[in-house]
Structures are given as structure tokens and as C-alpha cells.
Motif scaffolding. Structure first.
Motif: not given
Lengths: 153, 506, 325
Positions: B137-138, B140-142, B145, B268, B322-325, C199, C203, C205, C218-219
Motif C-alpha cells: 500500500a505504501l 502507491f504514490g501519486p 494513482y 486508499p 498503518l492506521g490509514i483508512p 500515507q 511511502g 514520496n 499516532k506515528y
């Protein structure tokens, strides 16, 4: 009678839409215009090709021939009317009126049914459907429904 | 994981948990089936009630609701061509034609079975692969996408029945209307004409209802000849069993769809709608009889439903790791965790392993529960469609109004829905299919953000080419894009060539 | 056929009259009796967000203090602007409240002319919590302090990338302010929300992250937090220096509160103000906020009006400089 070719008309409309969309991106910063401008150019190019294609190859399509134009018009105007009535008297009353009127109207081809029973059935549907969903949305899901100017909900 | 087995078992055999799970699934199905009421909204409504529950009970109930909500969307998609949730958009492509053929029950059963299987696969992936998927998941950057949106847009070729040119034009119109509102990166208002409510842009559900449902409702009443008794739903015995084996015999279709769903889920920002569209597209491309799709082929329903339910599991991966929905409904589950005093974040799995594993196992069980309820319901729900048109059409219009208002409590949305709906009817009549337009609308924001953010990143690094074309996942996505554009071309060339060969030989 | 249409028109007219009557009755109310019916609390963001979590926390206390039910409703869109546009058009009877975020309500009208409200139209009742904005870099970055970051940005103008949430948002303004004070040039990359920016940063970026304190807490293990925009040391992150302490005279943060439409009776505002501020004294509420990475703040109506005015003046100056360049 010479028919209006739908392809030509629609391609011209799309050319205008694309040109307008491109015109509207003036004055925006690069990050804001880059995407709509790209999409606008694609639309413009495709519409022009489509325009040329439909002039060269004239197909006599009869898009609106096999439909009951009057029914479609009434249905469309009915939806717009429904919208206006909601704005005036709120959602519940407008819905009852709308469903009642249209259940009745759409039954006009049912020859074997008497007017009275059509009216009755339409009324039952109108009250049943409107009130059931009104209660479900408003009280079970607590979702607000459109209020009118004159009535709360 | 095994050391938590007693915890898991005691929690899952707790009658209250089981009861609430079932209630959650059923409520989810109902909410999902009603256009305009989304899984997200239902979860938000339930949230305050979970506050007083035990942590595991709260998560189990919310999980059941989420699963049911995503599945429920297929019911209205199949019966009235209106995706109840955006995730069910690809289900309309073949589900509704099946209904028109009188096969509504089959479509519903196929949807239930494939949703259940897809959901379980998604749940298993969540249970065993979470750490692995989180690293993915991490990645995936701009730029990624941007390319995933491009890959989705190549679907226009699959979706534009008839004229490719019209499909492209529709797609471009969709992209353009997706830019209405405040620009995501530039921050400026576009195409609002000074009208402030438009700053928020058009709501996807509203446009979905307009483009898919309104033309169908008008279509129901447009014919000049008197409607014959409306498409009687054919009764067949043992349909469920037959369909179950039909689907089981196509493991590749189901697994491929589920994998697409899981991967889309963990990213996400790309939700079940993108998952279902990509997997539908893959199903068409890999199928031998492509022509049958869009005319009521079960495989289309299976592909879409298996993947959007697998996506649910996927969307919980970044949340738990990661705590990211990964999707809006997952954001609410995050809220629920916070209210329980649990801070989801990188440490969630370590600090609350017992709870997380209980939730994951319950998640899989809830998918099975959903499958059972789906099968039971299919027999009855399908009958709705055999009501006479004169009752059905006004009632559907009524529901579209409720749905388009409820989504944002905005009356403007209702007006836009009717306006775009009438426009969509006319466009459909002159040969512009709604699917590419909606595709553009769904993928537009993802593509735009990806493009603009990548451009800014490239400006800082000074190397545009490297950023767009050399990142590993980007390369894979680009290859898929090229394949999906060139593939059909090659196959037509190949086919015409073999035809010529035949002619020469003959 | 004709008579039926006539009948329909007639019925409609009747409904009109009836509705008009129903509406005109009982529109004035003595503020002493407030509240006498249910109160709508509108959240201008999606359900499940931080504003929602805050409202859900307040809801039971409010219901008890005011003796009426409080219904939470969502009006998302345009980063909150749709909800606030609705707020300023509502009847100022105290039965419609809306969550309010600063700097959003200041920056939106400043950055886009077609925003449907003016900052002054939003009447604050109270500000109850703050989320300081912090600056972080990756765990294995060679940057160890804000000074290092500034130095690196000076050496390579425009090549240090920073992720944040939104354009002309709290994060963006904090970025611009720092850039201005330190005299450096960096590249800001906006994401649509805090979670996507975190995120993208995790990652790899972007090099730098502008994030809300709640996310930083949190992080905390996964990143190096260089500085935080609070006035004093931020309790949940005691080892992190403030931006001020690092030598740049600025604070950065997002304040959350609640607002009513313009023209609301002062007596009603006072009642609501008390109800909201009393929540902070309830046992456990402040600790809960700290644990989530928020800073409780107790600011009543008058103080909030003044606070917004100062902030507005400050932000207009920054935006003018940016747009002037």
C-alpha cells in the motif's frame, strides 16, 4: 422530409461544450487547469472527428421514432414538477401527490380497469410507498428529508 | 495467532455478538440496497450506539454492517439498474440485462454467492497477508494513482458499446464534469459560475442515479405498444445450486476478481467502484465470448461482486496496519476504535492482537452470514420487479429523489439528478452510453490528483521521466495500459488476417 | 380530463395556504425558554472524521446540559464550505449549530471569491480544542532538527518536498509562513486530507510532512518530529520543541469549535457557550483529548471573535504576499 441528423447535432453541441470548458480554464493556475484543459482538448478533437465523420457518412437514424413521445414528455415534466412541489410543500406531501398522479396516469392503457379502481390503487400505492419510506428514513435512519417553504418536512 | 484462539472462540460464541453481527449484516443489506444510503452513512449512524458496547462487539457489528452494505448495493443495481452504493456500478452492466431477460433471481443469487466468496477471500488475505499488503500500500504514490486511473480509462474500449469515438467523447465529458468544484491541488474554484454550492463538486451517487436509473425509468414507460405483463420472473428449481457450481467451476474468474479487489482496496482513495470496474474489464478481456458481456452474462455479475466484496477486506489492511483508512467506511471504523480508546496506528496489531484477530475471524464469518442471507432474500426480492410498471415507475422516481437528497442533505443534488437524468436519457437515445461518462467521473479525480501531485514532485526533483515511467509499480501499470489498448487491436488484426488466410485457402 | 387537472391545482392551492399558516405561527420565542426543542448539530465534514469524533464526544454532555436532544447531521463538501454556507443562511434561533474550524473559515473566503459565506457571518460560540501542526521527516533522514531542514532547503532551493493536507489550508499556510520566516524555498504538495498525506509521506514520496498533532502522536515511532506549532510545549509530545523555540516566530494549528448563524440572540449564545465549555471540565474529557493528540482549549464567544479577527489579519497578509509574487 429531411430529417435532422442526430449525430451532427450532438457533435456540434459537444464542440461547443468543449470550447466553453476550455475558455473557462483561462485565468486558473497551472495546477488547476492542467487536467480540465487536457480533457477539454480530447473532447474537442473527438467531437470534431465525429462531426466530420457524421457529415461524410450520413446515417439516417431515427432515434426518437419508436417511442411514445407524449408519455415521455409527461413523465419528464412530471419529474420537474415533482421537484418544484417538494420545494413548496415539502417531501411527504409532494411524494403522495406525485405517486398518486403518475400511478393513475400510467394506467391509462389498462382498458379493463375502471377509473375508480385505478384511482384507488394509485392512492394506496402513493400513501403506502411514501409513508413507509418517510418513516423508515426519518425515524429509523434519522436521515433528514427535503423540507418545503411552507411545510417542515 | 493460535494463542488467541480461546479469545476468538469465546467472543464468537457469545450470542450477543452473533446476534448483532447478523443484525448488522441485515441492516447493511437494506441500507446498501437503497440508493443514496451508503455503508458509510449507516456506519456513522451506528457509531454512537457502539460507544457503550464491548470493543469486540462494536467491531463485529460495524464489520457486519460494512459487509452487508457493500453487498446490498447489488440488489438495486440488478433490479432497477441503480447502483445502491457506487461499488455496485459494474454489477449493473450485466445484472440489469439479466433482469430484463427475466433472470433477476439468477443474477441475485450469483451476486450473493460471488460476494460471499470474494468477501471470504478478502478476509483471508486480511488475516494472513496484512503486513505484506501494507508495504505494498505504501508503494502507491501519486504517479501510481495516475497510472491506475489511466488503466481504468482504457476500459472505455470495453464499455462503449457501438462507437469507440462516442465512448471517448463520453469519457472526456465525464472527466470534465469531475473537475467541477475546488481544484484538489490548485485550490481554485472551477466551473462553479460563482455558485457556491458547486464548490463541493458533483456527488458521484447523484450522477450514478441520474445516468443509470432515470433513463431506465423513462424507458419503462416510453413504448408505444401497451406493456405486456411485465417480465415475469421465471421460476426454476435448484437455481442456487446450479449457479453455485457454475461459479465454483470458474475459480480463475473468482480469484482474479478477488485479487483485483484486494489490491484496489489497500490503495486508499480507490474504492469498491474502481475495483469492480477493473475486474469487470479483466473478465471481459479474458473471456472467450466477449460479445455476450453487457447483454446479461452471469460472469459479469460474478466479476464485479466478487471484487467489490474482496475490496472490503483490502480496505481494512491499511487501517489495521498503518492506521490509514483505505475507504470512507473504514474511516468510520477508525472512529469507532478511537471512541473505544484504541488508537489505530502501526502498533495496533501488537498492542491489541486478541481484539484484531477476533475481528478478522468474525469478519470472515460475517461474509458467510451475508451469503446465507443473500441467498434467502434473493427468492423474494426478485419478485419486486414483476410489479406492473405503473406502480413501479413512480415509486422508483420517488426513491431516486430520496436517495439523491439523503446523500448530502442538499436539495441542489435532487435538481441536478433530475436535470442530468433527463440529459442522460436523450444522450442514450442518440447513442451515447452512460457507462464511459460515469467512468470518467469516477476516475477523473484520481487521475487529476495523481497527475498534478506528480508534476509538483517532478518539479522538485527535476526529472519528469524518471518519476512517471521508472517506478516499478508504474511500469507494471503502464504495461497493463498498453496491453489493454493494443490487445484488442492485435486480436482484430489477427482475426482479419486469419480470415484472409481462410479465403486464400478456400 | 380537464376537471381533474383543475382539481389538482385546487388542492395544491389549498396546501399552499395551509402551509403558509403553519409557518407563520410561533416563530418568535423568548430566549429564556431556549432550548425548547431538538437542536441540530451540523458537521461540515464526512462522518467518522475528527470533527465528528469531537461532536460525538460532546453530544451526551450537551443533551444533559441543555435538556434537549442533539441530532448530529452531516453536510460535507468543499472542505467544509458547503456546510458553512448552509449555516449562515439558517434561522438564527439557536436550533442549528455547526462545527467550525479555524483557519478554514478564514481561508476559504480569502482564497475563492465564490465562497458562499463571509468569515464574519460565522458567529463562534466557543473554541474547545486545538490541533497544533507539526513538521516531521522520515526516521532515517539525515535531517535532525528544524535548523538542518532550513539549511538543506537553502542549499537546494525548491527541491525539498513537503506533504500536507489541502491548498490554502492550515498546513499550506504553516508551510508558507515557515518558508517566509526562514527565507527558503521548498515544494509543497497538497493531498486531499491528512490521511493521504501521511500515507504518501510514509511511502517516501515526500521528504517532509506537515501533520496534525493527532497524527504525529499516532506515528511518533515512524518519523522524526522536528517541531510543533503550539504556543508552549505540547503535552503529549514533551520532547518536541515548538517552532517558536526553534527561532521562527509563528504558531500553527487548527482550532475546532462550534458556531451559530449571524443574528443569534446573545442570551442563546451565552447558554450554548456555557454548555460547550463545561464539557471540558467533565472528568476524563481532557485526558481523552490529550491521549488522542489534541489540546483542549477553553475559549468563549468574545475571545473567539477576537481570535478569529487577529488570525484573519495575519493570514490575509501571508496570502497577499503569496499571490503578489
Amino acid at each position: 422530409m429531411q430529417r435532422v441528423n442526430h449525430d451532427i447535432v450532438s457533435s456540434i453541441i459537444f464542440i461547443f461544450v468543449a470550447a466553453f470548458a476550455l475558455w473557462e480554464t483561462r485565468g486558473l493556475s497551472e495546477m488547476s487547469y492542467v487536467f480540465p484543459r487536457t480533457a477539454g482538448i480530447i473532447l474537442l478533437v473527438c467531437s470534431i472527428i465525429f462531426f466530420i465523420k457524421s457529415i461524410i457518412k450520413k446515417e439516417d437514424k431515427k432515434a426518437f421514432d419508436d417511442i411514445n413521445k407524449r408519455k415521455v414528455m409527461v413523465m419528464s415534466l412530471g419529474m420537474i414538477g415533482y421537484l418544484i412541489v417538494i420545494g413548496l410543500v415539502g417531501f411527504l406531501i409532494a411524494s403522495i401527490i406525485y405517486i398518486w398522479a403518475f400511478c393513475f396516469y400510467l394506467q391509462r392503457d389498462e382498458k379493463e380497469k375502471s377509473n375508480k379502481s385505478k384511482m384507488l390503487h394509485a392512492g394506496i400505492t402513493a400513501f403506502g410507498v411514501s409513508i413507509f419510506f418517510f418513516v423508515l428514513f426519518k425515524f429509523v435512519f434519522a436521515v433528514p428529508l427535503p423540507p418545503g417553504i411552507f411545510f417542515g418536512g | 495467532m493460535l494463542e488467541f484462539l480461546p479469545d476468538i472462540i469465546s467472543s464468537l460464541t457469545n450470542p450477543i455478538n452473533l446476534l448483532l453481527m447478523c443484525a448488522g449484516v441485515i441492516a447493511g443489506i437494506i441500507v446498501g440496497a437503497l440508493p443514496g444510503l451508503t455503508a458509510t452513512m449507516a456506519l456513522a449512524l451506528l457509531l454512537p450506539f457502539t460507544f457503550t458496547m464491548q470493543a469486540d462487539t462494536s467491531l463485529i457489528t460495524l464489520g457486519g454492517l460494512y459487509i452487508g452494505g457493500i453487498y446490498g448495493g447489488c440488489i438495486s443495481a440488478i433490479l432497477i439498474n441503480t447502483p445502491g452504493t457506487p461499488s455496485a456500478i459494474a454489477t449493473t452492466f450485466d445484472g440489469y440485462p439479466m433482469t430484463k431477460k427475466g433472470k433477476a433471481t439468477q443474477a441475485l443469487i450469483a451476486a450473493a454467492v460471488s460476494s460471499g466468496i470474494g468477501g471470504v477471500i478478502g478476509g483471508l488475505a486480511l488475516l494472513f497477508l496484512t503486513p505484506l499488503l501494507a508495504t505494498l500500500a505504501l508503494r502507491f504514490g501519486p504517479p501510481e494513482y495516475f497510472w491506475i486511473a489511466m488503466l481504468g480509462l482504457t476500459m472505455i474500449a470495453t464499455l462503449s458499446s457501438g462507437s469507440m469515438l462516442k465512448g471517448l467523447m463520453g469519457g472526456a465529458v465525464g472527466l470534465l464534469i469531475s473537475t467541477i468544484g475546488i481544484s484538489p491541488v490548485g485550490g481554485e474554484s472551477r466551473y462553479t459560475f460563482g455558485f457556491s454550492p458547486l464548490q463541493a463538486g458533483l456527488e458521484l451517487i447523484v450522477i450514478l442515479i441520474a445516468f443509470f436509473c432515470i433513463p431506465e425509468v423513462i424507458g419503462m414507460i416510453e413504448s408505444k405498444i401497451k406493456q405486456k405483463k411485465n417480465k415475469e420472473v421465471k421460476k426454476e428449481r435448484g437455481v442456487a445450486r446450479k449457479l453455485f457450481f457454475y461459479i465454483i467451476k470458474r475459480p480463475i474468474l473468482v480469484i482474479r476478481s478477488s485479487i483485483i479487489g484486494i489490491i484496489t482496496g489497500i490503495i486508499p482513495g480507490a474504492g469498491g467502484n474502481v475495483a469492480a470496474l477493473l475486474s469487470y474489464d479483466a473478465a471481459v478481456r479474458f473471456s472467450k465470448d466477449k460479445k455476450e458481456f453487457g447483454k446479461g452474462k452471469v460472469d459479469g455479475v460474478v466479476a464485479s461482486e466478487a471484487s467489490n466484496n474482496a475490496e472490503v477486506g483490502g480496505s481494512l489492511v491499511p487501517l489495521l496496519s498503518l492506521g490509514i483508512p483505505g475507504a470512507p467506511p473504514a474511516a468510520i471504523i477508525l472512529g469507532a476504535l478511537m471512541m473505544q480508546g484504541i488508537r489505530p496506528g502501526p502498533d495496533l496489531l501488537e498492542e491489541h492482537s486478541g481484539l484484531v484477530y477476533t475481528f478478522l475471524v468474525a469478519f470472515i464469518v460475517a461474509n458467510v452470514v451475508m451469503l446465507i442471507f443473500g441467498l434467502m432474500g434473493s427468492r423474494y426480492v426478485g419478485k419486486v420487479i414483476s410489479l406492473p410498471v405503473y406502480y413501479l415507475a413512480p415509486s422508483i422516481v420517488f426513491l431516486t429523489i430520496v436517495g439523491s437528497y439523503a446523500i448530502r442533505n442538499n436539495f441542489l443534488d435532487v435538481a441536478l439528478m433530475i436535470g442530468f437524468g433527463l440529459l442522460a436519457y436523450v444522450m442514450k437515445k442518440v447513442g451515447f452510453n452512460p457507462a464511459p461518462i460515469v467512468l470518467g467521473l469516477i476516475l477523473g479525480p484520481i487521475a487529476e490528483r495523481g497527475l498534478a501531485q506528480s508534476m509538483l514532485m517532478a518539479k522538485a526533483s527535476g526529472n519528469t521521466f524518471e518519476l512517471f515511467f521508472t517506478r516499478p509499480i508504474s511500469v507494471v501499470l503502464i504495461a497493463l495500459c498498453i496491453l489493454s489498448i493494443v490487445g484488442p487491436l492485435l486480436s482484430t488484426i489477427f482475426r482479419s488476417k486469419s480470415k484472409i488466410d481462410e479465403e486464400i485457402q478456400g | 380530463m380537464k376537471t381533474k387537472w383543475l382539481a389538482l391545482v385546487f388542492v395544491l392551492c389549498g396546501l399552499f395556504v395551509l402551509g403558509a399558516c403553519a409557518n407563520s405561527a410561533g416563530s418568535t420565542e423568548d430566549p429564556e425558554d431556549y432550548p425548547s426543542k431538538k437542536i441540530t448539530y451540523s458537521i461540515p465534514f464526512d462522518p467518522g472524521g475528527q470533527s465528528d469524533v469531537e461532536a460525538r464526544r460532546q453530544q451526551p454532555y450537551l443533551e444533559e446540559a441543555l435538556g434537549q436532544s442533539v441530532v448530529i447531521q452531516y453536510k460535507p463538501g468543499g472542505g467544509g464550505s458547503v456546510g458553512w454556507t448552509e449555516l449562515v443562511d439558517k434561522d438564527p434561533d439557536g436550533y442549528f449549530l455547526s462545527g467550525m474550524n479555524i483557519p478554514h473559515i478564514i481561508l476559504q473566503p480569502l482564497s475563492n471569491d465564490d465562497t458562499g459565506y463571509e468569515t464574519e457571518d460565522i458567529v463562534p460560540v466557543a473554541i474547545v480544542q486545538a490541533t497544533p501542526i507539526g513538521i516531521a521527516v522520515s526516521k532515517d533522514s539525515d535531517i535532525n532538527s528544524l535548523a538542518d531542514l532550513v539549511e538543506k532547503a537553502k542549499a537546494n532551493p525548491g527541491s525539498v518536498t513537503a506533504a500536507g493536507s489541502g491548498t490554502y489550508s492550515g498546513h499550506h499556510l504553516a508551510f508558507l509562513q515557515l518558508q517566509d520566516l526562514a527565507g527558503v524555498e521548498m515544494q509543497y504538495i497538497p493531498f486531499d486530507g491528512a490521511a493521504p498525506s501521511v500515507q504518501a509521506f510514509l511511502g517516501g514520496n515526500t521528504e517532509v510532512l506537515f501533520a496534525n498533532s493527532s497524527d504525529l502522536v499516532k506515528y511518533a515511532k515512524d518519523m522524526k518530529i522536528l517541531a510543533i506549532g503550539s504556543e508552549e510545549t505540547f503535552k503529549p509530545l514533551p520532547d518536541v520543541p515548538t517552532i517558536k523555540a526553534e527561532g521562527y516566530d509563528m504558531t500553527a494549528g487548527i482550532d475546532r469549535g462550534v458556531a451559530v448563524p449571524p443574528g443569534t440572540d446573545p442570551a442563546i449564545i451565552a447558554k450554548l457557550e456555557k454548555a460547550f465549555l463545561d464539557i471540558l471540565d467533565e472528568p476524563g474529557v481532557m485526558d481523552e483529548m490529550y491521549a488522542e493528540g489534541f489540546e483542549p482549549k477553553k475559549m468563549g464567544h468574545d475571545a473567539a471573535v477576537e481570535y478569529i479577527a487577529t488570525k484573519k489579519e495575519q493570514y490575509s497578509r501571508i496570502l497577499e504576499e503569496v499571490k503578489g509574487n
